[in-house]
Design a protein around this motif. Structure first.
Motif, short mmCIF file in Angstrom:
data_model
loop_
_atom_site.label_atom_id
_atom_site.label_comp_id
_atom_site.label_asym_id
_atom_site.label_seq_id
_atom_site.Cartn_x
_atom_site.Cartn_y
_atom_site.Cartn_z
N GLY A 272 0.78 -1.23 0.00
CA GLY A 272 0.00 0.00 0.00
C GLY A 272 0.81 1.28 0.00
N VAL A 273 2.11 1.20 -0.29
CA VAL A 273 2.92 2.44 -0.31
C VAL A 273 3.08 3.03 -1.71
CG1 VAL A 273 4.13 1.94 1.84
CG2 VAL A 273 5.08 1.13 -0.32
N ILE A 274 2.72 2.26 -2.74
CA ILE A 274 2.66 2.83 -4.08
C ILE A 274 1.34 2.42 -4.73
CG2 ILE A 274 5.18 2.79 -4.35
CD1 ILE A 274 4.89 0.48 -6.30
N GLY A 275 0.91 3.19 -5.71
CA GLY A 275 -0.34 2.91 -6.41
C GLY A 275 -0.07 2.55 -7.85
N GLU A 276 -0.94 1.75 -8.44
CA GLU A 276 -0.75 1.28 -9.81
C GLU A 276 -1.75 1.94 -10.74
OE1 GLU A 276 0.02 -3.18 -11.04
OE2 GLU A 276 -2.12 -2.78 -10.98
N LEU A 277 -1.28 2.41 -11.87
CA LEU A 277 -2.13 3.04 -12.88
C LEU A 277 -2.11 2.24 -14.16
CD1 LEU A 277 -2.21 6.06 -11.54
CD2 LEU A 277 -2.41 6.62 -13.95
N ARG A 278 -3.25 1.71 -14.53
CA ARG A 278 -3.31 0.81 -15.67
C ARG A 278 -4.26 1.41 -16.68
NH1 ARG A 278 -2.12 -4.49 -16.12
NH2 ARG A 278 -1.22 -4.97 -14.10
N LEU A 279 -3.72 2.03 -17.73
CA LEU A 279 -4.57 2.63 -18.75
C LEU A 279 -4.41 1.87 -20.05
CD1 LEU A 279 -3.77 6.37 -17.98
CD2 LEU A 279 -5.56 4.92 -17.04
N ALA B 243 3.72 7.33 -6.05
CA ALA B 243 3.78 7.34 -4.60
C ALA B 243 2.39 7.48 -3.99
CB ALA B 243 4.66 8.49 -4.14
N VAL B 244 2.16 6.81 -2.87
CA VAL B 244 0.95 7.05 -2.09
C VAL B 244 1.41 7.89 -0.89
CG1 VAL B 244 -0.81 5.99 -0.60
CG2 VAL B 244 -0.20 4.92 -2.77
N ARG B 245 1.26 9.20 -1.01
CA ARG B 245 1.79 10.10 0.03
C ARG B 245 0.77 10.34 1.12
NH1 ARG B 245 6.32 12.12 -2.73
NH2 ARG B 245 5.96 12.01 -4.97
#
Lengths: 144, 144
Positions: free
Chosen positions: B68-75, B84-86
């Motif tokens: 849960g410390v980074i987020g994934e973007l799938r386009l 980053a998940v700040r």
DNA sequence: TTGGCAGTTGCGAACTTTTGCAACTGCGGT
DNA sequence: ACCGCAGTTGCAAAAGTTCGCAACTGCCAA
């Protein structure tokens, strides 16, 4: 009439081309209650028509997903799976990251979210299919 | 103190192993305002330490995402990207399928949805990062 | 401070997914 | 009914992602 006929009508009305390959992929996914991987779709289609290529299946499921007639399920550690988006039975998925259980979430429960996005951002969300992760009731009880 | 130190603390508290590779991937992603693809992360990490393998980057981003410390973007039509998940700046993404514009959706707007799922299904959603698609205000005006 | 080991890494190979391209075809217009 | 062509397909090759395994290493316990 077959169960995917509404989806086929929807495609026709969108003015896109309805090829035999697309119809077969649609049929394979709609005539199945579960969720099929790309390979499984390919196998089923090949039983009808042996020379359909895997790359066509990839292109077709991407196309059908964008058309909104099938939904995509992407779970860590599992192949991507596809399922029918049946009229009146639209739903999303919530997957328990502890036990892997999958709950179907009724589309109406997302209405609130859709409204908020419209009001606050002017954004019209396309809520065809969404997969959420979290913890189911049972697993929360065991390890909160 | 560097901007990823909170994420590092979070990992330490989770009792997982904090290897130099993991720290470097975290640093690359946190020291960047945009969204990095796996290849871009790899390049940046290799500038610090040339023998880190691509497969390690893949394993590490998957790991950091699950933590849960980074987020994934799938386009569609783009490589998968990570960001980053700040703390205090958690957000989700809404992408316009017509023009590709990306809007950041504040986490608090998802609270309602989270409450509904808890009440109705007993499911505790993990709303780290979500990508929604739809149409932005501008594109709705042009082609409703 | 050190030892042990469960978890992680680098490497190579396998597997999955996407892409370029020439041939083909659904479908709207005639 | 036929024509023309934009969009689709099959094939082969490239690109992207995962996996198995032996060597290595954080980190806990003593």
């Amino acid at each position: 009439m077959s169960c995917e006929s509404r989806a086929i009508d929807q495609l026709r009305e969108s003015g896109v081309r309805l090829t035999p390959q697309r119809a077969m992929v649609l049929e394979a996914i709609y005539h199945n209650d579960g969720h099929l991987s790309v390979d499984e779709v390919h196998e089923r289609v090949q039983q009808q028509s042996p020379y359909v290529d895997l790359s066509t299946i990839y292109r077709t499921v991407m196309f059908l997903k964008q058309q909104g007639v099938i939904g995509e399920l992407r779970l860590d550690g599992q192949p991507v799976r596809y399922e029918a988006v049946r009229y009146g039975k639209e739903h999303h998925h919530a997957v328990c990251s502890t036990c892997g259980a999958m709950i179907e979430i009724d589309s109406v429960d997302m209405q609130e979210l859709s409204d908020i996005l419209t009001q606050k951002y002017g954004f019209a969300v396309n809520l065809i299919h969404l997969t959420l992760t979290g913890q189911c009731a049972a697993c929360q009880a065991i390890s909160p």
